[in-house]
Design an enzyme around this catalytic site. Structure first.
Site, mmCIF file in Angstrom:
data_model
loop_
_atom_site.group_PDB
_atom_site.id
_atom_site.type_symbol
_atom_site.label_atom_id
_atom_site.label_comp_id
_atom_site.label_asym_id
_atom_site.label_seq_id
_atom_site.Cartn_x
_atom_site.Cartn_y
_atom_site.Cartn_z
ATOM 1 C CE LYS A 1 -4.538 -1.400 1.545
ATOM 2 N NZ LYS A 1 -5.670 -1.122 2.445
ATOM 3 C CE LYS B 1 -8.926 -10.161 -2.378
ATOM 4 N NZ LYS B 1 -8.562 -10.097 -0.955
ATOM 5 C CE LYS C 1 -13.815 -2.781 -1.908
ATOM 6 N NZ LYS C 1 -14.873 -3.318 -1.094
#
Ligand code: TRP
Length: 332
Positions: free
Chosen positions: A116, A198, A201
């Site tokens: 991240k 994966k 969104k």
């Protein structure tokens, strides 16, 4: 009493956008199935979402949409505690405490933090770094036995166990040491556009991700455009990530095994198969969407559901927080 012997299972999901088909098949459907066997505690991890910048109006909408969507999937608020993390003050309080029992080195090793901070290089905030301490607080406050998590959260759960063990070593018997719960059935849904990743969104390509509330024609379009391979045989196999993913999705929504699916589509092309998968997904989501529309239209009812759960969660978690604070040496 039977109910007193049930183990407590706990999990949270970030309401950082709409609920996806991946969230549903990979997590929420398992939550729904666990409600009979376990004493379940679920929540929206809205405090976790602000480690990445959110637009205020959109964030408010996302939280209520997620709450209604998850109820529509079959979380029964009569038997399951389903609350909103930020409404329960103990989470942030306990997170601070656990921060002081978590090492910099431990947090530095978290692969999600590394990922991240690469992705959001302009905002590597302290919350992003200490996020696992908040997650540990979520879990340990409720003395959870089992935590259903996906593969990407296993490392955080391990850290939770380490923090709890360390804390109990200093101040005995405060926390139960939780275990990961790997559900019997749990589809790992991959992106329809990049099936090595994966379904997410935040996928750059909107066609990679199916949302629970996508209209049927949008769902059909996304499946028809799904990336496959050039073999043109509906068969599970190496190097066939796209088809493998479609087979798994089809199996998850129809209950058919891989073998049955391969047999049913023997001699048929990818076009037919994609249409079948799309239609099966549309059918599986139809009742959820209908229920969602009803729930989302009744704001007062929705609010009464989470208010009730928030209060109970506050009460349960306060016991653990008070105990921990007393043992540490805070004045009662
Ligand atoms: N970190 C989890 C995720 O991003 C969400 C989460 C927050 C969670 N608190 C939790 C999951 C406690 C399990 C238990 O998916």
């Amino acid at each position: 009493m039977e109910t007193e012997k049930k183990k407590t299972a706990l999990s949270l999901i970030q309401p950082s956008g709409t609920i996806t088909l991946g969230n549903y098949l990979g997590a929420i459907r398992n939550w729904v199935a666990m409600q009979e066997e376990f004493n379940c505690i679920f929540a929206l991890a809205d405090l976790h979402t602000i480690t990445v910048r959110q637009e205020p109006a959109q964030m408010r909408k996302n939280i209520l949409d997620a709450y209604a969507s998850i109820m529509a999937c079959g979380i029964d608020v009569e038997k399951t505690l389903f609350f909103i993390q930020s409404h329960v003050t103990t989470h942030a309080q306990m997170a601070w405490i656990l921060n002081c029992y978590t090492q910099f080195g431990e947090l530095s090793r978290m692969t999600q933090f590394k990922d991240k901070s690469q992705k959001h290089a302009d905002n590597i905030n302290a919350g992003l770094f200490t996020y696992p301490a908040l997650m540990a607080a979520d879990i340990l406050l409720y003395q959870a036995d089992l935590v259903p998590v996906g593969a990407d959260q296993v490392q955080h759960l391990e850290l939770t166990r380490d923090i709890a063990t360390r804390f109990n070593g200093l101040y005995p018997n405060v926390f139960k040491i939780p275990e990961a719960y790997v559900p019997k059935t749990g589809a790992r849904v991959m992106s329809l556009q990049d099936p090595t990743r994966k379904m997410s969104k935040s996928d750059e390509n909107v066609n990679g991700c199916v949302h629970l509330l996508d209209p049927p024609e949008v769902i059909m379009k996304k499946f028809k455009r799904a990336v496959t391979d050039s073999e043109a045989v509906v068969r599970y196999g190496e190097g066939k990530d796209g088809i493998n993913n479609l087979i798994d999705i089809y199996g998850a929504v129809t209950g058919l095994t891989r073998e049955q699916i391969e047999k049913d589509f023997d001699g048929k092309g990818y076009g037919d198969f994609k249409t079948a998968v799309g239609e099966a997904v549309v059918e599986a989501l139809r009742p959820i969407k209908e229920e969602y529309e009803k729930l989302r239209a009744d704001k007062a009812y929705l609010e009464s559901c989470y208010r009730k759960a928030d209060e109970i969660a506050q009460r349960i978690s306060q016991r653990t927080l008070s105990k921990a604070m007393k043992k540490i040496g805070f004045v009662q």
